[in-house]
Enzyme design. Sequence first.
Site, PDB file in Angstrom:
ATOM      1  N   HIS A 282      64.343  60.867  31.062  1.00 59.23           N
ATOM      2  CA  HIS A 282      63.260  61.804  31.386  1.00 59.23           C
ATOM      3  C   HIS A 282      63.365  62.284  32.827  1.00 59.23           C
ATOM      4  CE1 HIS A 282      60.554  58.813  33.379  1.00 59.23           C
ATOM      5  NE2 HIS A 282      60.952  57.974  32.444  1.00 59.23           N
ATOM      6  N   GLU A 327      57.269  62.585  30.546  1.00 63.98           N
ATOM      7  CA  GLU A 327      57.281  61.322  29.786  1.00 63.98           C
ATOM      8  C   GLU A 327      56.200  60.378  30.274  1.00 63.98           C
ATOM      9  OE1 GLU A 327      58.360  57.099  28.952  1.00 63.98           O
ATOM     10  OE2 GLU A 327      58.145  58.060  30.889  1.00 63.98           O
TER      11      GLU A 327
HETATM   12 ZN   LIG Z   1      60.699  55.892  32.476  1.00 65.36          ZN
END
Ligand SMILES: [Zn+2]
Length: 467
Positions: A282, A327
Amino acid sequence: MIKKFLTTEVMSVFFILGTTVSFAADTLSESEVKYAKILRDKALKSDLAYSILESLTTEVGPRMAGTPGDERGVIWAEKKFKELGFDKVYKEPVTFDRWTRGIEQAEIISPFPQNIMITALGNSIGTGEEGIRAPIVHFETFDDLTKAEAGDVKGKIVFISYKMGKTRDGSDYGKAVQARSKGASVAGEKGAKAIVIRSIGTDSDRLPHTGNMNYLENVPKIPAAAMSNPDADLLLNMLKRGSVELGLKMTSSPGKPYTSYNVIGEIKGSEKPEEVIVIGGHLDSWDLGTGAVDDGAGVAITMAAAKLIAEGKRPKRTIRVVLWAAEEIGLIGARAYAKAHKDEIKQHITGAESDFGAGPIWSFDWSSTNEEEPIVDQLADILKPLGVEKGKAKATGGPDLWPLRALGMSTFSLRQDGTDYFDLHHTANDTLDKVDPIHLAQNVAVYTVFAYSVAQVDGDFGFDNKY
Ligand SMILES: [Zn+2]
């Protein structure tokens, strides 16, 4: 009757087939195994991932979702994919509510006045400029808070002191993190003024760990923060001597909707370009450090692995590197991707996300109902010199793959040693100097072997629609 019976029979067979996820994958030929080993050894000597990570942490730094750092991260990622010669580079929108941190201060007012180190939890409301003052009510665990009488909590600041245990697989995180994610709702419902937990971390630095929290609907919202481990110990010592009053000031606040992007780079497959292997990390991080370990490392490892594969023989399937947005605030990018690509889910052959720091990979899991899969044994054999063991048939794939797994996609878990991960996780200490270039290259070697092999092998890894 017969018709009904047959229908039920057919349905149950279908149901069984639908929930069976044994692989239909072939094995690699001898020459392919030899080539995968060449790729492995080349990746082990490459410093590409480290140079990508150095670039990201230096030129962008913190990348909290919705901040200017997030925006710069997206620009950086597109440019880096292009520089590395990926065949196709594009981005897909991800919209969420922005949150700002503001000022965060806490002090023990009595009995022994002194400041303590806290940080606001992501998504928390603030205290207002005037702050909050209240006595502490202490619980050893989140469970103890859930069992408490409202009368013991009302008007107080809840303190949960549970200390996360240190393990290679981070297995205590699930228990510890409940205080962070759900503590404010439980405390708010019982009438608390605020909650300040011991950080979800395994270090002894005087640095608090941030991380996301959520409010349940129809529950009064209260400010939520985390204090450093040494400050939690200090507070416990004071509580041994009697009641403690805490002062808290936070100006964190929710903000307007913001659109960020999943940034995607592809190495196009030579024979089955429409079939994709998804790897990635991410792109967003928390704002306190430079997001080197969480998750700059995952970004760098997977970008480098795909680039090293592209330098040689083209794999049959496309390798899609997805750098997931937002995320940390609830897999927002991953959910947006799954929604946008659900009609092509069967072309998502398998994948793995790197999101557990930069420690070496020591084991790998796969998702199958079979403990024995010939391709898994082949992979285990190629990965063995890297210190990687064959794990179990129970992969989860990494957080950003959960929404795809829920749609049925097969996943692998390439499991990193996370012994020190929660020392740094979501703190100001998450910086480049914590990353060992040798460990990073080992990760790249594992991802290179994995992505190349699963892109190359005939047959698939099952489709699991049991969710
Ligand atoms: Zn992470």
